[in-house]
Structures are given as structure tokens and as C-alpha cells.
Design a protein around this motif. Structure first.
Motif, short mmCIF file in Angstrom:
data_model
loop_
_atom_site.label_atom_id
_atom_site.label_comp_id
_atom_site.label_asym_id
_atom_site.label_seq_id
_atom_site.Cartn_x
_atom_site.Cartn_y
_atom_site.Cartn_z
N ARG A 131 0.99 -1.14 -0.08
CA ARG A 131 -0.10 -0.10 -0.03
C ARG A 131 0.86 1.32 0.09
NH1 ARG A 131 -5.20 -1.52 0.68
NH2 ARG A 131 -5.57 -3.82 1.72
N ALA A 132 0.38 2.46 -0.68
CA ALA A 132 1.10 3.36 -0.92
C ALA A 132 1.39 4.16 0.29
CB ALA A 132 0.61 4.46 -2.05
N ARG A 133 0.41 4.01 1.36
CA ARG A 133 0.63 4.77 2.67
C ARG A 133 1.78 4.55 3.47
NH1 ARG A 133 -3.77 1.83 4.78
NH2 ARG A 133 -4.99 3.74 4.60
N GLY A 134 2.31 3.39 3.04
CA GLY A 134 3.86 2.82 3.77
C GLY A 134 4.86 3.35 2.90
N PHE A 135 4.67 4.26 1.87
CA PHE A 135 5.69 4.25 1.04
C PHE A 135 6.66 5.60 1.54
CE2 PHE A 135 4.66 2.49 -3.43
CZ PHE A 135 4.45 1.33 -2.90
N SER A 136 7.93 5.58 1.47
CA SER A 136 8.98 6.77 1.64
C SER A 136 8.46 7.84 0.69
CB SER A 136 10.27 6.23 1.77
OG SER A 136 10.83 5.90 0.28
N LEU A 137 8.91 9.02 1.16
CA LEU A 137 8.86 10.14 0.14
C LEU A 137 9.35 9.64 -1.40
CD1 LEU A 137 8.16 13.01 -0.72
CD2 LEU A 137 10.38 13.67 0.22
N GLY A 138 10.75 9.19 -1.12
CA GLY A 138 11.38 8.79 -2.43
C GLY A 138 10.65 7.61 -3.47
N MET A 139 9.82 6.81 -2.65
CA MET A 139 9.15 5.76 -3.19
C MET A 139 7.96 6.42 -3.88
SD MET A 139 9.76 2.69 -0.49
CE MET A 139 8.58 1.61 -1.14
N ARG A 140 7.40 7.23 -3.33
CA ARG A 140 5.99 7.79 -3.79
C ARG A 140 6.35 8.83 -5.06
NH1 ARG A 140 5.17 9.26 1.61
NH2 ARG A 140 5.63 11.37 1.55
N GLN A 141 7.84 9.25 -4.92
CA GLN A 141 8.18 9.99 -5.86
C GLN A 141 8.27 9.12 -7.20
OE1 GLN A 141 7.56 13.40 -5.11
NE2 GLN A 141 9.42 13.93 -6.02
N ARG A 142 8.78 7.96 -7.06
CA ARG A 142 8.79 6.87 -8.22
C ARG A 142 7.73 6.63 -8.71
NH1 ARG A 142 13.93 2.80 -7.24
NH2 ARG A 142 14.15 3.29 -5.05
N LEU A 143 6.76 6.23 -7.63
CA LEU A 143 5.46 6.10 -8.26
C LEU A 143 4.60 6.89 -9.15
CD1 LEU A 143 3.48 3.93 -8.26
CD2 LEU A 143 2.33 4.47 -6.09
N GLY A 144 5.06 8.18 -8.72
CA GLY A 144 4.53 9.19 -9.49
C GLY A 144 5.03 9.19 -10.93
N LEU A 145 6.23 8.89 -10.99
CA LEU A 145 6.90 8.92 -12.31
C LEU A 145 6.36 7.81 -12.98
CD1 LEU A 145 9.17 9.80 -14.10
CD2 LEU A 145 11.05 8.33 -13.01
N ALA A 146 6.23 6.51 -12.27
CA ALA A 146 5.53 5.50 -13.13
C ALA A 146 4.29 5.91 -13.62
CB ALA A 146 5.33 4.34 -12.29
N ALA A 147 3.33 6.69 -12.95
CA ALA A 147 2.05 7.21 -13.51
C ALA A 147 2.17 8.07 -14.64
CB ALA A 147 1.50 7.67 -12.12
N ALA A 148 3.16 8.86 -14.44
CA ALA A 148 3.57 9.74 -15.69
C ALA A 148 3.69 8.85 -16.85
CB ALA A 148 4.50 10.75 -15.50
N LEU A 149 4.76 7.98 -16.59
CA LEU A 149 5.15 7.13 -17.91
C LEU A 149 4.13 6.42 -18.39
CD1 LEU A 149 8.57 6.13 -16.71
CD2 LEU A 149 7.98 7.74 -18.30
#
Length: 312
Positions: A131-149
Motif C-alpha cells: 500500500r502506498a501509505r507505507g511508502f517513503s517520500l522517495g518511493m512515492r516520487q518514483r510511483l508518481g514517475l511511473a504514473a506519468a510514464l
């Protein structure tokens, strides 16, 4: 590969009440270029990124993206993706579910949306079902990049993409962006990390108080006429001091840690520093480290923005 202008902005202005966020901003980004936006807080970087993403419209000026004039509607231009102020995520959903929800919103079938592919691209395969709630700031940034891609953008707009990343994560994201640019995607990114920008960008635009104070290749920021401080480590500090003094180069006493006897900090113009290096080699002194204390980009940023702020 032939290149063309993917972003062309002329005279862009944007105000929020009495606050002028952008004041006659021009911007040019070509295909396959990684272009950095630099500036102090409040310089207008986030506002400019928002205009590129269709989150706001300019009060005046012209903006062409991928050959199409951007109108007055609040909508991302076709072929553009990214995020500002951090990616928006559903904390109760897993990384994979977040991307599936985004694909569904865009009318795509999750089975053919390339979710696993983009998770692998950004290095989140191992946590795809967390779950995204347990992600670190860096992991959230990477998931945001994945969403853009997911949209396979031709223009990617990112706000502080390395925020919260550890060195391994930063290297991974740098690799992703470099490969995208090599394949023809234009990347516009904002960052306060000068090392990121120098590692990734071929050109930068420096903003201060809503205006462009520099835009162009990083090479044009070379400090040819300004003295900079450099870390200089050699096998013979005493000889280094003597050779530096002979060329009018000042050793900045107290700038290097006391426990590091081999390290000196010298203040010099580039030509004088080049002469010193030649002299060290000719004298048989081993050169073990030579690096600016403050990078050329950071030095130029400080000089340009401080001058602009002082003239407000």
C-alpha cells in the motif's frame, strides 16, 4: 535524430492577485532535451510547470506544446504528463492498484496499460502490491514517475523528481530520464539539487522573481571571469602552496578540515588553476582531487539571483 521544438513559450505572464508569479517568461525546449528549471523559492518555477501541465492558464503570452497552441482550457496538452508539488496517490491502494485506477480513469484496460512495465522502469516491482501509505517520500516520487510514464508522454514535466531518494534511487531515476531523452522524450524538471541538474540537463533556465535571468547551455555558465573556491588534494601540500602563491592563487586558510592535512582550498580563475595543475605535474606532485567547492551552476545561480533580488 532530427529534433524540433516541443515547447515554445513567449512572453508568458501569470499573476495571483497582486503577486506576479511570471513576468514575460520565454522558454524553448527541443525534442530529446532534459531542461532544468532553477530558482529560489517563489521564483515562479511551480507556476511555469503548472502551465505546461494544463493546471493553470497564462494571463498573457503564447505557449506552443508539440506544435499546438495551448488555449484557455484547464487540461494537459496531448502528449504531456508529469506532476507538480508531488504526485497525487491513493494511500489505501497498492502501487499496482494506483496505476490501474489511473489507467481506468483514462479509459485504458489495466491488462494492456503497461503497468508492470512502468513499475519495473522505476524500480518498484518488489513493492508493487504494497500500500502506498507505507511508502517513503522517495518511493512515492518514483510511483508518481511511473504514473506519468503510463501515457508514454512525449513531454515529461517533473517537480523535484529526486526529492527523498537515496543515492541508489537517484541513480535509477537518472537512468530512466536519460533513456527517455535518448528515445526522443523532452523532459522539463525543477530541482533545488544542483548536482541533479548538472548530471542530467543540457540546458537550464534560471528564474528570479518571475523573470528569466539566464537560459541556455550549462557550458555558458562556466566561470571564466569569476574566481571560485576549489578543493585541491595533492601528495605534497607544501609544494602546492608554494606553486599556488607563485601564480597569485590564494589558499583559503581554515576552509579545509584540520584533520585533512593533504586538502587545500584555493581561490582562482580557471586559467590560473590550469597553470597550477601543469606546474604540479611538472614538479612531480600527484594530483588526487580537484573539484569546485560550489558547482559552476550553483555559483552562477547565486550570482544571478542575488543580483536580481538586490535590484528589485
Amino acid at each position: 535524430m532530427d529534433t524540433f521544438s516541443t515547447i515554445r513559450a513567449r512572453g508568458m505572464t501569470k499573476s495571483f492577485g497582486d503577486v506576479i508569479a511570471l513576468d514575460g517568461v520565454d522558454l524553448d525546449v527541443t525534442q530529446g532535451q532534459i531542461h532544468g528549471l532553477v530558482g529560489p523559492n517563489g521564483a515562479g518555477k511551480t507556476t511555469l510547470l503548472g502551465l505546461l501541465l494544463g493546471l493553470a492558464v497564462a494571463d498573457s503570452g503564447e505557449l506552443d506544446v508539440l506544435g499546438t497552441r495551448v488555449g484557455r482550457a484547464l487540461a494537459a496538452p496531448d502528449g504531456v504528463a508529469g506532476f507538480v508539488d508531488g504526485p497525487g496517490l491513493y494511500p489505501s491502494l497498492t502501487a499496482r492498484q494506483n496505476l490501474a485506477a489511473l489507467a481506468a480513469l483514462r479509459g485504458h484496460d489495466r491488462r494492456t496499460a503497461g503497468i508492470d512495465e512502468v513499475l519495473d522502469q522505476v524500480g518498484l516491482t518488489d513493492v508493487a502490491d504494497d500500500r502506498a501509505r507505507g511508502f517513503s517520500l522517495g518511493m512515492r516520487q518514483r510511483l508518481g514517475l511511473a504514473a506519468a510514464l503510463l501515457t508514454r508522454p512525449r513531454v515529461l514535466v517533473l517537480d523535484e523528481p529526486s526529492n527523498g531518494l537515496d543515492p541508489a534511487g537517484t541513480k535509477h531515476v537518472h537512468g530512466v530520464l536519460t533513456r527517455l531523452a535518448a528515445d526522443g522524450t523532452s523532459v522539463v524538471l525543477s530541482s533545488h539539487r544542483m548536482d541533479d541538474l548538472e548530471a542530467l540537463c543540457s540546458e537550464v533556465t534560471i528564474l528570479s522573481t518571475g523573470r528569466v535571468v539566464f537560459s541556455g547551455p550549462l557550458t555558458e555558465l562556466a566561470p571564466g571571469s569569476r574566481e571560485l573556491d576549489y578543493r585541491l588534494r595533492t601528495s605534497d601540500p607544501q609544494t602546492t602552496r608554494r606553486l599556488a602563491a607563485a601564480r597569485g592563487i590564494r589558499v583559503v586558510d581554515g576552509a579545509a578540515p584540520r584533520h585533512d592535512a593533504d586538502l587545500l582550498v584555493v581561490r582562482a580563475l580557471v586559467p590560473a588553476l590550469d597553470e597550477l595543475v601543469v606546474s604540479l605535474v611538472q614538479s612531480g606532485v600527484a594530483l588526487r582531487e580537484l573539484a569546485p567547492v560550489v558547482s559552476p551552476l550553483e555559483a552562477a545561480f547565486l550570482a544571478l539571483t542575488e543580483h536580481k533580488e538586490a535590484g528589485r
